[in-house]
Design a protein around this motif. Structure first.
Motif, PDB file in Angstrom:
ATOM      1  N   ASP A   4       0.834  -1.200   0.000  1.00  0.00           N
ATOM      2  CA  ASP A   4       0.000   0.000   0.000  1.00  0.00           C
ATOM      3  C   ASP A   4       0.874   1.256   0.000  1.00  0.00           C
ATOM      4  OD1 ASP A   4       0.702   0.744   2.682  1.00  0.00           O
ATOM      5  OD2 ASP A   4      -0.886  -0.515   3.478  1.00  0.00           O
ATOM      6  N   GLU A  55      -0.382   7.218  -7.051  1.00  0.00           N
ATOM      7  CA  GLU A  55      -0.126   5.912  -6.448  1.00  0.00           C
ATOM      8  C   GLU A  55       0.931   5.130  -7.226  1.00  0.00           C
ATOM      9  OE1 GLU A  55      -3.596   3.696  -5.359  1.00  0.00           O
ATOM     10  OE2 GLU A  55      -4.414   5.355  -4.180  1.00  0.00           O
ATOM     11  N   PRO A  74       3.295   1.209 -10.617  1.00  0.00           N
ATOM     12  CA  PRO A  74       2.221   1.269  -9.620  1.00  0.00           C
ATOM     13  C   PRO A  74       2.695   0.690  -8.287  1.00  0.00           C
ATOM     14  CG  PRO A  74       1.467   0.222 -11.650  1.00  0.00           C
ATOM     15  CD  PRO A  74       2.944   0.369 -11.762  1.00  0.00           C
ATOM     16  N   SER A 130       1.031  -0.907  -6.255  1.00  0.00           N
ATOM     17  CA  SER A 130       0.437  -2.236  -6.098  1.00  0.00           C
ATOM     18  C   SER A 130       1.278  -3.338  -6.750  1.00  0.00           C
ATOM     19  CB  SER A 130      -0.972  -2.253  -6.686  1.00  0.00           C
ATOM     20  OG  SER A 130      -0.934  -1.942  -8.066  1.00  0.00           O
ATOM     21  N   SER A 131       2.241  -2.985  -7.611  1.00  0.00           N
ATOM     22  CA  SER A 131       3.073  -3.999  -8.274  1.00  0.00           C
ATOM     23  C   SER A 131       4.280  -4.398  -7.423  1.00  0.00           C
ATOM     24  CB  SER A 131       3.545  -3.495  -9.642  1.00  0.00           C
ATOM     25  OG  SER A 131       4.461  -2.433  -9.489  1.00  0.00           O
ATOM     26  N   GLU A 176       6.175  -5.762  -3.834  1.00  0.00           N
ATOM     27  CA  GLU A 176       5.947  -6.687  -2.751  1.00  0.00           C
ATOM     28  C   GLU A 176       7.110  -6.610  -1.770  1.00  0.00           C
ATOM     29  OE1 GLU A 176       5.190 -11.453  -1.982  1.00  0.00           O
ATOM     30  OE2 GLU A 176       5.263 -10.684  -4.033  1.00  0.00           O
TER      31      GLU A 176
END
Length: 60
Positions: free
Chosen positions: A2, A35, A52, A54-55, A57
């Protein structure tokens, strides 16, 4: 990942274990409005890109 965690990692002096796919990356900057993060692979610092949030980890 996030947006808040990405900002924490980018601001931290401690290197976090973050990947995009199989590639370990370094987060340079986080753009909260879009974002996205400005990142580069650890083994290719000249290969900067915007991706992004979100890509990404984080591995703990």
């Amino acid at each position: 990942m996030d947006i808040q965690r990405a900002q924490e990692i980018a601001a931290s002096p401690v290197m976090a274990d973050v990947t995009m796919g199989q590639t370990q990356i370094y987060i340079q900057h986080v753009n909260e409005q879009s974002e996205t993060c400005r990142i580069y692979p650890l083994d290719q610092p000249e290969n900067e890109q915007d991706v992004p949030v979100s890509s990404l980890e984080e591995h703990v």
